[in-house]
Design an enzyme around this catalytic site. Structure first.
Site, PDB file in Angstrom:
ATOM      1  N   ARG A  58       0.815  -1.219   0.000  1.00 27.46           N
ATOM      2  CA  ARG A  58       0.000   0.000   0.000  1.00 27.46           C
ATOM      3  C   ARG A  58       0.850   1.272   0.000  1.00 27.46           C
ATOM      4  NH1 ARG A  58      -3.926  -0.734   4.733  1.00 27.46           N
ATOM      5  NH2 ARG A  58      -2.093  -1.810   5.526  1.00 27.46           N
TER       6      ARG A  58
ATOM      7  N   ASN B 236      -6.935  -2.316   1.662  1.00 30.71           N
ATOM      8  CA  ASN B 236      -7.105  -3.766   1.641  1.00 30.71           C
ATOM      9  C   ASN B 236      -8.590  -4.070   1.557  1.00 30.71           C
ATOM     10  OD1 ASN B 236      -4.387  -4.195   1.977  1.00 30.71           O
ATOM     11  ND2 ASN B 236      -4.512  -4.434   4.197  1.00 30.71           N
TER      12      ASN B 236
END
Ligand SMILES: [Zn+2]
Ligand SMILES: [Zn+2]
Length: 776
Positions: A19, A37
């Site tokens: 990320r 997520n």
């Protein structure tokens, strides 16, 4: 028309700095939106901005991703822009988040290694250095998701410098990296004697290396458990360790500082190098060099050495300080017990084995043993699935209709849970005939079930058909407490299904089980089987097997010449057989000599034996008869040594060609004849050649039976799936492969799970599910 992109990336994209990486490439391409997520192995990305930057972003997604990240699938959707003006990493929404995959542990990356070797770096000589791309994960997790507060790093508060790295988006490797630390705020090391008395030293690693060089044996707390470290180059020390550990011949693994040192010990081709240096850093079995400096007592009687590279800063620094730069690094456990993960266990269990302890204060939450890989017919296959691989889930090609817990078998096994379209195997558990190991299986089953929302009271339990397995007793204890249903699975059906589903295959299949022990539907011990399985309804049919042979007691497993003679007793009468025993001095290969053999033969005459079609027993018998290995001190030893012995042998045409007979529609491989022929040939042929030919032909004949099952049929998958403990034997697999290649039939071995009982729980769940579908 203006549009934004919504991108869903599937793979190993959590716990690897993915990320923050997306955040970075979005900003560098001046794109706005978010990343978050969404499922256990998925992230969702939203980008909007100048179109010409979209393709650059997608390119960067592939070309600049963090090294341990694996991208399996990228789905792109065109969306209405929302007018974002910033790019953000969004917190996972608890309710929507399905299951977050538990990330596996990753070996130290090259950048972290560089830092600890750089005198000007603030992490110089820091044993616990890690970043978003490397370091412990599963081994230190209390629960999902992988956030610092859910790991045993939570007790170490970040210092201001570490905190700055953690919150600085331009810090490629440490921004939002959950496990980071430094010498100021991280775990501490110290050294003690065997009773736990702290030894005063400024540099525990240097001191430990010095002690090892002086010939002492040390216990070392590592990443997923304790190791025992000792000089690998000194015969006396290796023998001392063998005596203390009560481990007469089972090989020890050797850790080498780097690939250059490893090349002095074993032959390393490009495939092996990639494996050794991968983030998983497994133990790889590789052919020894003739002039290896490693003592022959490290892996006696074997052609291959188990070699691996340091996977933490601690291991690297320790090896660097030693004279040899390679050491024995074997699991820190007592015979048959689980590897120790805490100090209480270490001092109790290892105090009598080692002289000193190198300890740190980071808690090991989950035990993970080192993974072991070998090459079979040039392809890597897992022998033990632990650190680096477990507990990565296996996605299956359909959705399970229930939740499942499978308990594996009893030796070198692993359990598994199943839900949705996923099956998660525990890490390698070990031999659960030991109570402490069984306890460990219970612990890790509960851990996975808990973290993946599999209620213990709702799961269907799956066990091996063997009535006396300890793993079954654990399932029965669950059933008693929670009232679950239990489904039994035949051992080899599970093996074959494991291989098929590992390759995403669903259909009508034929498989070959090349195995040691598996309880058969008729009560016999199976282990050389060709089975057809209809995955549409879970039914199966035994197409053929190795001839049943008499096995008299467990002693015949430990002293396999007993099995060899038991087989011959079917064709040779008592007196003649005793003559043969004396002629070849075979009674020297059992403890009780001639008297033991007399008793053995009488047992068979009285019918006191069980029938077995085991490949393992058959190979063990050959190994004992040829004088390669006549006592089994660890599982598979005689057969493994037979394979190693064969390395200088050649194939003999027209010898040891097994006959097949058909009985009740089943093909039976006449193995008694093979043993008879071995006796005729043993004085005129090279033993290595006989070994090669025997193994290869067993593979060939099993392949032939499988081919017979496929030939001329359209409704069956034209591949053959192999499983079982001996399914990694080069000669047998070559025999199967060569035979089937003539008919354009591919032979498939598992890749993500071991072919042995460490992978069987996958097939157990599949079988249970197949029988559920047609049994409402
Ligand atoms: Zn790193
Ligand atoms: Zn710090």
């Amino acid at each position: 028309m203006k549009y934004a992109l919504r991108i869903v990336v599937t793979g190993i994209v959590q716990g690897v700095g993915f990320r923050p990486f997306i955040h970075r490439i979005a900003l560098s391409n001046r794109l706005y939106g978010y990343v978050k997520n969404v499922g256990g192995s998925e992230v969702e990305i939203w980008i909007e901005g100048a179109y010409e930057n979209y393709s650059k972003f997608i390119r960067d997604l592939y070309s600049k991703k963090p090294p341990p990240a694996v991208i399996d699938e990228v789905e792109i959707y065109f969306e209405e822009p929302r007018g974002y003006t910033t790019f953000n990493i969004l917190k996972s929404e608890k309710g929507r988040l399905k299951y977050s995959m538990i990330p596996p542990d990753l070996g130290i990356c090259e950048y972290c290694l560089k830092e600890i070797l750089d005198p000007s770096d603030r992490r110089y000589r820091y044993a616990f250095n890690s970043c978003a791309w490397c370091g412990p994960r599963y081994s230190m997790m209390y629960s999902v998701p992988y956030d610092r507060e859910n790991t045993s790093m939570r007790k170490y508060k970040l210092c201001s410098k570490c905190f700055h790295e953690y919150t600085n988006i331009n810090d490629i490797r440490r921004y939002h990296a959950q496990g980071i630390s430094c010498p100021k705020d991280g775990p501490k090391l110290w050294i003690t004697d065997s009773r736990g008395e702290v030894i005063d030293t400024k540099d525990p690693i240097k001191k430990a290396a010095k002690l090892i060089d002086e010939g002492y044996i040390l216990a070392i707390k590592g990443l997923g458990g304790y190791h025992i470290a000792a000089l690998a180059s000194n015969d006396d020390i290796v023998l001392k360790l063998r005596e203390r550990k009560k481990r007469p011949t089972k090989p020890f693994a050797v850790m080498a500082l780097d690939i250059g040192i490893a090349r002095k010990l074993v032959f390393i081709d490009e495939k092996a190098r990639i494996l050794l240096e991968s983030p998983q850093k497994p133990i790889v079995l590789l052919k020894k060099k003739h002039d290896t400096p490693v003592s022959r007592y490290v892996s006696p009687g074997l052609s291959h050495e188990g070699v691996f590279l340091p996977y933490t800063g601690l291991h690297y620094l320790l090896l660097m300080e030693t004279h040899d730069k390679f050491l024995i690094m074997t699991s820190g456990n007592r015979h048959g017990k689980p590897m120790c993960i805490d100090e209480k266990c270490a001092y109790n269990e290892l105090g009598s084995i080692v002289d000193y302890f190198l300890v740190h204060d980071r808690e090991i939450v989950n035990r993970v043993d080192d993974s072991v890989i070998r090459f079979t017919c040039g392809k890597p296959v897992l022998l033990r699935r632990g650190r680096g691989y477990a507990p990565i889930w296996i996605k299956i090609p359909f959705k399970l209709s229930n939740k499942y817990i499978a308990f594996g078998s009893d030796l070198q096994t692993a359990a598994a849970i199943g839900f949705d379209d996923k099956i998660v195997l525990t890490q390698y558990i070990g031999d659960v005939d030991d109570f402490d190991v069984l306890d460990d299986m219970d612990k890790y089953v509960r851990f996975l079930a808990d973290n993946y929302g599999v209620g213990l009271d709702e799961a269907i339990l799956v066990v091996d058909k063997h009535p006396h397995y300890s793993s079954r007793r654990l399932a029965e204890a669950y059933a008693e407490k929670y009232g679950n249903r239990i489904i039994e699975v035949q051992h080899h059906v599970a093996h074959i299904l494991s291989t098929a589903i590992d390759h995403g295959v669903y259909g009508r299949i034929i498989g070959i089980a090349i195995d040691g022990v598996g309880y058969g539907d008729d009560g016999a011990i199976w282990g050389g089987e060709v089975i057809e399985i209809d995955m549409y309804n879970g039914s199966y049919r035994r197409l053929g097997h190795l001839e049943y042979q008499p096995l008299v007691g467990d002693r015949s497993i430990y002293y396999p010449i007993r099995f060899f003679l038991s087989v011959l007793s079917k064709k040779i009468d008592h007196e003649e057989l005793m003559d043969l025993v004396k002629r070849y001095k075979l009674h020297k290969r059992v403890e009780g000599g001639l008297r033991e053999i007399e008793i053995l033969l009488r047992s068979i005459e009285r019918g006191v034996y069980v029938n077995t079609s085991s490949t393992g027993r058959l190979l063990d018998g050959v190994s004992a008869f040829l004088g390669v290995s006549s006592y089994r001190s660890y599982e598979g030893e005689p057969a493994i040594k037979l394979e190693a012995f064969s390395i200088n042998g050649s194939y003999l045409h027209d010898y040891l060609d097994p006959r097949i007979t058909v009985k009740d529609g089943k093909h039976i491989v006449k193995t008694t004849d093979l043993y008879m022929e071995l006796i005729d040939l043993v004085s005129s042929c090279k033993k290595e050649d006989l070994a090669v030919t025997f193994q290869y032909n067993i593979g060939k004949v099993l392949g032939e039976i499988a081919y017979h099952g496929i030939r001329g049929r359209r409704n069956i998958i034209d591949k053959v799936f192999i499983g079982g403990g001996a399914a990694v034997n080069n000669y047998i697999v070559s025999g199967v492969t060569d035979l089937l290649k003539q008919h354009d039939i591919e032979v498939i071995l598992p890749t993500r799970i071991p072919a042995n009982d460490g992978g069987i729980s996958l097939g157990q769940i599949i079988y249970a599910e197949l029988t559920q579908i047609c049994d409402p």
